[in-house]
Design an enzyme around this catalytic site. Sequence first.
Site, PDB file in Angstrom:
ATOM      1  N   PRO A  74     -24.628  -9.566  39.382  1.00 14.33           N
ATOM      2  CA  PRO A  74     -24.918  -8.439  39.071  1.00 14.33           C
ATOM      3  C   PRO A  74     -23.605  -7.323  38.849  1.00 14.33           C
ATOM      4  O   PRO A  74     -22.750  -7.604  39.545  1.00 14.33           O
ATOM      5  CB  PRO A  74     -25.756  -8.074  40.223  1.00 14.33           C
ATOM      6  N   ASN A  75     -23.734  -6.384  38.220  1.00 18.39           N
ATOM      7  CA  ASN A  75     -22.912  -5.268  38.129  1.00 18.39           C
ATOM      8  C   ASN A  75     -23.207  -3.914  38.766  1.00 18.39           C
ATOM      9  O   ASN A  75     -24.350  -3.599  38.851  1.00 18.39           O
ATOM     10  CB  ASN A  75     -22.419  -4.951  36.618  1.00 18.39           C
ATOM     11  N   ARG A 118     -26.782  -1.166  41.742  1.00 23.11           N
ATOM     12  CA  ARG A 118     -26.603  -2.532  41.028  1.00 23.11           C
ATOM     13  C   ARG A 118     -27.270  -2.166  39.939  1.00 23.11           C
ATOM     14  O   ARG A 118     -28.555  -1.832  39.621  1.00 23.11           O
ATOM     15  CB  ARG A 118     -27.350  -3.387  42.078  1.00 23.11           C
ATOM     16  N   TYR A 130     -25.354  -4.582  30.671  1.00 30.91           N
ATOM     17  CA  TYR A 130     -25.023  -4.595  29.376  1.00 30.91           C
ATOM     18  C   TYR A 130     -26.272  -5.195  28.400  1.00 30.91           C
ATOM     19  O   TYR A 130     -26.165  -5.394  27.257  1.00 30.91           O
ATOM     20  CB  TYR A 130     -23.957  -5.560  28.740  1.00 30.91           C
ATOM     21  N   ASN A 158     -17.540 -13.464  37.180  1.00 29.35           N
ATOM     22  CA  ASN A 158     -17.874 -11.994  37.176  1.00 29.35           C
ATOM     23  C   ASN A 158     -18.746 -11.745  38.355  1.00 29.35           C
ATOM     24  O   ASN A 158     -20.039 -11.690  38.313  1.00 29.35           O
ATOM     25  CB  ASN A 158     -18.178 -11.291  36.060  1.00 29.35           C
ATOM     26  N   ALA A 176     -21.233  -6.958  41.674  1.00 32.14           N
ATOM     27  CA  ALA A 176     -21.540  -6.135  42.840  1.00 32.14           C
ATOM     28  C   ALA A 176     -21.008  -6.733  44.279  1.00 32.14           C
ATOM     29  O   ALA A 176     -21.217  -6.152  45.284  1.00 32.14           O
ATOM     30  CB  ALA A 176     -23.140  -5.696  43.104  1.00 32.14           C
ATOM     31  N   GLU A 232     -11.277 -14.666  38.115  1.00 29.44           N
ATOM     32  CA  GLU A 232     -12.210 -13.465  38.447  1.00 29.44           C
ATOM     33  C   GLU A 232     -12.079 -12.361  37.319  1.00 29.44           C
ATOM     34  O   GLU A 232     -10.693 -12.133  36.837  1.00 29.44           O
ATOM     35  CB  GLU A 232     -11.913 -12.922  39.819  1.00 29.44           C
ATOM     36  N   HIS A 281     -13.784  -8.812  35.624  1.00 30.29           N
ATOM     37  CA  HIS A 281     -14.686  -7.411  35.798  1.00 30.29           C
ATOM     38  C   HIS A 281     -14.996  -6.863  34.323  1.00 30.29           C
ATOM     39  O   HIS A 281     -13.970  -6.579  33.547  1.00 30.29           O
ATOM     40  CB  HIS A 281     -14.084  -6.651  36.695  1.00 30.29           C
ATOM     41  N   ARG A 285     -13.629   0.254  38.714  1.00 35.32           N
ATOM     42  CA  ARG A 285     -13.301  -0.601  39.846  1.00 35.32           C
ATOM     43  C   ARG A 285     -12.243  -0.649  40.796  1.00 35.32           C
ATOM     44  O   ARG A 285     -11.963  -1.618  41.788  1.00 35.32           O
ATOM     45  CB  ARG A 285     -13.155  -1.974  39.111  1.00 35.32           C
TER      46      ARG A 285
END
Length: 140
Positions: free
Chosen positions: A10-11, A18, A23, A73, A76, A97, A99, A106
């Site tokens: 989740p982003n 969250r 996208y 990625n 969260a 990793e 992002h 970030r």
Amino acid sequence: MKKIAIINGPNLNLLGKREPKIYGKKNIEIFINLLKKSIKNLAKIYFYQSNHEGEIIDIIHNIGFEYNGIVINPGAYTHTSLAIADAIKSVSSPVIEVHITNIFSREKIRKKSFITEVCQGSIFGFGLNSYELGIISLLL
């Protein structure tokens, strides 16, 4: 042929909330399908989507010994999860990793990231193309 896994977590949006589909799930699926076609002669790509920390850890444990690399990625969970870092340390696959949001949103998370220390590399701020850069780094 190399087997590479992509794990999309989740982003966070710019307000810190969250957004599992920041996208749009369809957009990322289209991107992954195009990515698979573009590097089909170099690697076989497997895609995992999870919006729960426990599921991300389970995925890492389940695939971490059978893939030539993992591009993750964590979204969260980057700044809070020692558990994801421990899962990465416990597997043999190299982990990159990435992002998918820009580096400026970030910055605070990057300084607090627990998983950066256990990954073979970190890529910040290239949108969905971060996945491509992560895969390329595993193929070099």
